[in-house]
Design a protein around this motif. Structure first.
Motif, mmCIF file in Angstrom:
data_model
loop_
_atom_site.group_PDB
_atom_site.id
_atom_site.type_symbol
_atom_site.label_atom_id
_atom_site.label_comp_id
_atom_site.label_asym_id
_atom_site.label_seq_id
_atom_site.Cartn_x
_atom_site.Cartn_y
_atom_site.Cartn_z
ATOM 1 N N SER A 107 -0.299 -21.190 -6.102
ATOM 2 C CA SER A 107 -0.941 -20.512 -4.968
ATOM 3 C C SER A 107 -1.132 -19.035 -5.285
ATOM 4 O O SER A 107 -0.251 -18.393 -5.872
ATOM 5 C CB SER A 107 -0.076 -20.649 -3.713
ATOM 6 N N PRO A 108 -2.286 -18.478 -4.905
ATOM 7 C CA PRO A 108 -2.560 -17.071 -5.205
ATOM 8 C C PRO A 108 -1.553 -16.138 -4.535
ATOM 9 O O PRO A 108 -1.036 -16.424 -3.460
ATOM 10 C CB PRO A 108 -3.969 -16.863 -4.674
ATOM 11 N N LYS A 109 -1.329 -14.999 -5.169
ATOM 12 C CA LYS A 109 -0.299 -14.065 -4.707
ATOM 13 C C LYS A 109 -0.863 -12.794 -4.101
ATOM 14 O O LYS A 109 -0.099 -11.894 -3.718
ATOM 15 C CB LYS A 109 0.602 -13.684 -5.890
ATOM 16 N N THR A 110 -2.201 -12.690 -3.979
ATOM 17 C CA THR A 110 -2.797 -11.473 -3.419
ATOM 18 C C THR A 110 -3.678 -11.815 -2.220
ATOM 19 O O THR A 110 -4.171 -12.947 -2.083
ATOM 20 C CB THR A 110 -3.666 -10.737 -4.458
ATOM 21 N N HIS A 141 -7.932 -11.451 12.194
ATOM 22 C CA HIS A 141 -7.394 -11.375 10.837
ATOM 23 C C HIS A 141 -5.978 -10.815 10.914
ATOM 24 O O HIS A 141 -5.760 -9.757 11.513
ATOM 25 C CB HIS A 141 -8.251 -10.438 9.969
ATOM 26 N N TYR A 142 -5.028 -11.504 10.302
ATOM 27 C CA TYR A 142 -3.641 -11.047 10.265
ATOM 28 C C TYR A 142 -3.278 -10.712 8.817
ATOM 29 O O TYR A 142 -3.392 -11.572 7.928
ATOM 30 C CB TYR A 142 -2.706 -12.129 10.794
ATOM 31 N N ILE A 143 -2.848 -9.470 8.593
ATOM 32 C CA ILE A 143 -2.543 -9.002 7.239
ATOM 33 C C ILE A 143 -1.126 -8.448 7.200
ATOM 34 O O ILE A 143 -0.759 -7.600 8.038
ATOM 35 C CB ILE A 143 -3.545 -7.909 6.787
ATOM 36 N N VAL A 144 -0.332 -8.911 6.241
ATOM 37 C CA VAL A 144 1.035 -8.418 6.087
ATOM 38 C C VAL A 144 0.992 -6.970 5.595
ATOM 39 O O VAL A 144 0.284 -6.649 4.630
ATOM 40 C CB VAL A 144 1.826 -9.303 5.103
ATOM 41 N N ASN A 145 1.745 -6.106 6.263
ATOM 42 C CA ASN A 145 1.714 -4.678 5.935
ATOM 43 C C ASN A 145 2.289 -4.386 4.553
ATOM 44 O O ASN A 145 1.701 -3.644 3.767
ATOM 45 C CB ASN A 145 2.499 -3.884 6.991
ATOM 46 N N GLU A 146 3.436 -4.957 4.266
ATOM 47 C CA GLU A 146 4.116 -4.674 2.997
ATOM 48 C C GLU A 146 4.088 -5.908 2.111
ATOM 49 O O GLU A 146 4.780 -6.894 2.370
ATOM 50 C CB GLU A 146 5.548 -4.227 3.261
ATOM 51 N N THR A 147 3.280 -5.845 1.070
ATOM 52 C CA THR A 147 3.081 -6.992 0.182
ATOM 53 C C THR A 147 4.030 -6.997 -1.014
ATOM 54 O O THR A 147 4.125 -7.996 -1.717
ATOM 55 C CB THR A 147 1.640 -6.982 -0.349
ATOM 56 N N GLY A 148 4.679 -5.880 -1.266
ATOM 57 C CA GLY A 148 5.510 -5.754 -2.460
ATOM 58 C C GLY A 148 4.783 -5.083 -3.599
ATOM 59 O O GLY A 148 5.381 -4.731 -4.618
ATOM 60 N N ASP A 149 3.484 -4.885 -3.434
ATOM 61 C CA ASP A 149 2.680 -4.163 -4.430
ATOM 62 C C ASP A 149 2.443 -2.757 -3.888
ATOM 63 O O ASP A 149 1.689 -2.585 -2.924
ATOM 64 C CB ASP A 149 1.354 -4.886 -4.638
#
Length: 206
Positions: A107-110, A141-149
């Motif tokens: 599964s894609p990670k970005t 649209h729901y976007i996670v604030n902190e992706t780890g990148d």
């Protein structure tokens, strides 16, 4: 005295009518001859008319999971179809769809990679309900604030690549249709690794 009488079709009513006519024509209280031609129209009686029952059933929301989209947890279904005008106009609401499967290591990670997969699932779900992306009337649209990148996390959530993918999808599938949307930055989504989720509503005429 003569006339034409129109009455609804009913065995009970017809028997009663015959009794009344017999009484009128045979009673000595009537000084003249009575002749009445009864025209019986075949109107359905309440117990014969199923339209009300069908109407009730037609107005109930119907949910299902379409083929071609991985099934969700057992707490919900992907698609709900609610008749706004039974037999004519439906409201189609979709659960949030994603481009990430926790059990799939590929599964894609970005966000940029997950978003187009989510849009493909949206198209499949809409098609199963008789709709297309052109019928969409609302988007979230729901976007996670902190992706780890750290590079990505410095960007506003509206600038993380999903927007370009959405525009490309809607240009290709909906002729450039731009329904109203809401963009929400969230602390997390359902599972770790899931960075983007998209939810749409559509209205379709049958």
């Amino acid at each position: 005295m003569s006339g034409v009488c129109a009455f609804p079709s009913s065995t009970l009513f017809t028997n009663h009518l015959s009794s009344v006519l017999f009484h009128l024509t045979s009673t000595s209280h009537f000084p003249f001859e009575l002749s009445c031609e009864a025209v019986i129209f075949d109107y359905p009686t309440p117990h014969e008319d199923h339209r009300e029952t069908n109407m009730t059933e037609d107005t109930k929301p119907r949910t299902f999971n379409p083929l071609g989209v991985p099934p969700p947890p057992p707490t919900y279904n992907h698609v709900c179809v609610t008749p706004l005008i039974p037999g004519s106009v439906d409201l189609v609401t979709l659960a949030g769809l994603t481009g990430f499967i926790p059990s799939d290591i590929s599964s894609p990670k970005t966000i940029k990679e997950q978003a187009p997969i989510a849009y493909g699932k949206i198209k499949t779900c809409l098609a199963a309900a008789g709709a297309t992306p052109r019928d969409i009337v609302q988007v979230r649209h729901y976007i996670v604030n902190e992706t780890g990148d750290p590079v990505v996390d410095k960007l506003d959530v509206v600038e993380r690549g999903w927007g370009d993918a959405w525009i490309e999808f809607m240009d290709r599938e909906a002729g450039g249709h731009r329904p109203p949307d809401t963009v929400v930055g969230v602390a997390s989504l359902a599972v770790e690794g899931l960075l983007y989720e998209c939810e749409v509503w559509a209205i379709v005429r049958k």
